[in-house]
Write an enzyme that holds these catalytic residues in place. Structure first.
Site, PDB file in Angstrom:
ATOM      1  CE  LYS A 259      -3.663  -2.270   2.695  1.00 13.74           C
ATOM      2  NZ  LYS A 259      -4.756  -2.266   1.708  1.00 13.74           N
ATOM      3  NE  ARG A 333     -10.298 -10.328  -2.756  1.00 12.84           N
ATOM      4  CZ  ARG A 333     -10.598  -9.394  -3.655  1.00 12.84           C
ATOM      5  NH1 ARG A 333     -10.830  -9.725  -4.909  1.00 12.84           N
ATOM      6  NH2 ARG A 333     -10.675  -8.130  -3.299  1.00 12.84           N
TER       7      ARG A 333
END
Length: 485
Positions: A259, A333
C-alpha cells in the site's frame, strides 16, 4: 471507563436529568420554575433539537423527538442527539445522570443511553500525560427511569460491553496485538462470557492445508491462528448452526503489492471482522440467545518480508481449489475462503462473513451502508434489512450475477483472486461464493468501519460496524423460532 447502568423507580429532586419528550407537554416531575417553563416553551416553539437548563444545583437536558419521519429515523436522530450532547454533559462533570422520558415511544430511554455510551468511548490505554479536559468526567452511573424491562437493560449492558471491547481490539496496534495475542484475547472473552474457544496454531493449519491463510502469512515472522468460537446453549432452538466468519488480518501492508501513501494508515483495524464476530458471540452468550452460533476467525498479518507470497503464485486452498494470485493486497478473501470452506463441516443453516474487504465497497456506498451479497434465502436478507434500520447499520445489496464470475477466470488455475479494477466489491463477493457449499451472506464493512472522522456515535478508528446489526439479527431469529414453536 463505561458508565454503570442502573434502573431507578424515582428521580431524586436534586439529580441532573435528561428527559426525552414525545410532545410539547412538560412533565411536572421535573419541578421546573415558572421562568424555566417559559424558556422551554419558547425553545420548543423554535423547534430546537435540545434544550439545556442550568438550575445551579442540577442540570436538565430536554430533547424533543422529531416528527414526520419514519420511526427508525426518529430512533437514529435520538442517538445522534446524544452524541451532540456528550461534550456538554462531560463539561458539567456529573457523577450520576438520570435518563427518563415523557410521552415518548417505548425504548426511547434505551436508544438515547445506547447512543451516549457509544459516543463517549475512548481509547487512551497508551496515554501517559493528562490532556485538556481530563479534569472533567462523564457520569460514572446512568440512572434509567421509566417503563424499561430488565431484559432490555441487560441487552443494552451486554451489547455496549461488546462494543467497547470490540473497539478496544480494533484500536490495538499490531506490536501489541499480533494474531497470537488476538487469539489469547478472544479466549479470555469466551471464558468470561461462557462460550467455547478453540485455537488452531500453525501446525494444525498446515495439517488442514489451509493454503490461503498459510500463503498470506508467509511474509510474517509471527505465526497464523485459526480460532473456532462456539456458543451452543442447552436450550438452542436450531438444529443446524449459524456460522459467522470474521476477517482477522491484524495488519495489512498489502504484501509485495504494498500500500502506498496513507493507504496503510489504520490497517491495524483490518481485523475488525474478527473483533465483531467475537462481540456477537459475547452478546449471544451473556444474554442467553437460544441459538447455536459458531464463529470462525482466520488471523495473520500481511507483510512483504521473508518468503512472502507473490503475484503469479498458485495456491491450493482448504477445499482443494487452486487460486492464481493476481494481487497480494487481496489477501482478506484468501483467508476468508479457507474459513468459509471449513464452515461446511458444520452443515450450517447459514454462513455470514464480515470483513473490511474492499475499497470498492467504500467508494460505492461511502460510510452510509454495509455492502451485502448473498445467495441465501430472501427471508434472511429481509430480516437483516429490518435489523439494519432498527440499529441504523443499514445494508445495501450488490448484484451477484454469474457474469461477474467470468472476471475471475485464470489461464493457469481454477480462478484468480482479483478480476480487474471494475466492480471490485462484487468480484470479491463472487470469489468467496466459490468456497461456500451452503447459503452465504457476505458483508463488506470497509466503508462503514474504516472511518477518518466520527460519524456521530460511530466513532473514527473502528466503530465496530455490524456488531449491533448481527446481534439484533440473531435476537430476532430466536424470537421468530419461539413464536413458531
Amino acid at each position: 471507563m463505561k458508565p454503570e447502568i442502573i434502573k431507578i423507580s424515582q428521580i431524586p429532586i436534586d439529580q441532573s436529568v435528561v428527559c426525552i419528550l414525545g410532545s410539547d407537554k412538560l412533565p411536572e416531575r421535573l419541578n421546573l420554575s415558572k421562568s424555566e417553563k417559559e424558556f422551554v416553551r419558547k425553545q420548543l416553539g423554535a423547534k430546537e433539537e435540545y434544550i439545556y437548563i442550568n438550575s445551579y444545583s442540577k442540570c436538565i437536558y430536554l430533547i424533543r423527538l422529531k416528527e414526520g419521519i419514519s420511526h427508525y429515523k426518529i430512533r437514529e436522530e435520538l442517538r445522534k442527539t446524544s452524541y451532540k450532547l456528550r461534550k456538554l454533559i462531560k463539561a458539567n462533570n456529573h457523577s450520576e445522570l438520570v435518563i427518563t422520558s415523557d410521552n415518548a415511544y417505548k425504548g426511547a430511554i434505551e436508544d438515547f443511553t445506547e447512543g451516549l455510551l457509544l459516543s463517549i468511548y475512548s481509547f487512551k490505554k497508551y496515554k501517559t500525560k493528562a490532556e485538556e479536559g481530563d479534569n472533567k468526567n462523564f457520569p460514572s452511573k446512568l440512572l434509567l427511569h421509566g417503563d424499561i424491562d430488565d431484559s432490555e437493560i441487560n441487552w443494552l449492558v451486554e451489547l455496549t460491553d461488546a462494543a467497547y471491547f470490540t473497539r478496544d481490539l480494533i484500536n490495538e496496534p499490531v506490536n501489541h496485538l499480533n494474531a497470537t495475542a488476538l487469539a489469547a484475547e478472544i479466549k479470555k472473552i469466551g471464558d468470561s462470557a461462557g462460550f467455547e474457544v478453540e485455537v488452531l496454531t500453525k501446525g494444525k493449519i498446515e495439517a488442514l492445508k489451509m493454503g490461503g491463510l498459510l500463503a498470506v502469512n508467509k511474509g510474517s515472522v509471527d505465526p497464523p491462528v485459526f480460532c473456532i468460537l462456539d456458543w451452543h446453549p442447552a436450550n438452542c432452538l436450531n438444529s443446524k448452526p449459524f456460522v459467522l466468519v470474521g476477517k482477522g488480518v491484524v495488519y495489512d501492508t498489502g504484501g509485495l503489492n504494498i500500500k502506498t501513501g496513507d493507504y496503510m494508515a489504520g490497517m491495524n483495524g483490518d481485523m475488525a471482522g474478527a473483533a465483531i464476530v467475537t462481540g456477537v458471540l459475547h452478546t449471544a452468550a451473556k444474554t442467553g440467545i437460544p441459538l447455536h452460533i459458531i464463529a470462525l476467525i482466520p488471523s495473520t498479518d500481511n507483510r512483504p518480508g521473508g518468503n512472502a507470497y507473490t503475484q503469479g503464485d498458485i495456491l491450493t486452498m482448504y477445499n482443494k481449489m487452486t487460486v492464481e494470485v493476481g494481487n497480494t493486497d487481496a489477501e482478506g478473501r484468501l483467508i476468508l475462503a479457507d474459513a468459509i470452506s471449513y464452515a461446511s463441516k458444520y452443515n450450517p443453516e447459514l454462513i455470514i462473513d464480515i470483513a473490511t474487504l474492499t475499497g470498492s465497497a467504500a467508494m460505492t456506498f461511502g460510510n452510509k451502508a454495509i455492502a451485502l451479497m448473498s445467495n441465501a434465502d430472501r427471508k434472511y436478507i429481509k430480516l437483516l434489512e429490518e435489523c439494519g434500520n432498527d440499529v441504523y447499520e443499514r445494508i445495501a445489496e450488490l448484484p451477484s450475477w454469474d457474469e461477474y464470475g467470468e472476471l475471475l477466470k485464470s489461464d493457469v488455475a481454477d480462478l484468480k483472486n482479483v478480476g480487474g479494477r471494475e466492480a471490485g466489491a462484487i468480484i470479491a463477493g463472487k470469489f468467496l461464493e466459490h468456497f461456500a457449499e451452503f447459503p452465504l451472506i457476505h458483508l463488506d464493512i470497509a466503508g462503514t468501519e474504516l472511518l477518518k472522522k466520527d460519524d456521530f456515535y460511530r466513532l473514527k478508528n473502528g466503530p465496530g460496524s455490524g456488531l449491533r446489526l448481527l446481534s439484533t439479527f440473531f435476537k430476532r431469529i430466536a424470537a421468530d423460532y419461539k413464536e413458531k414453536n
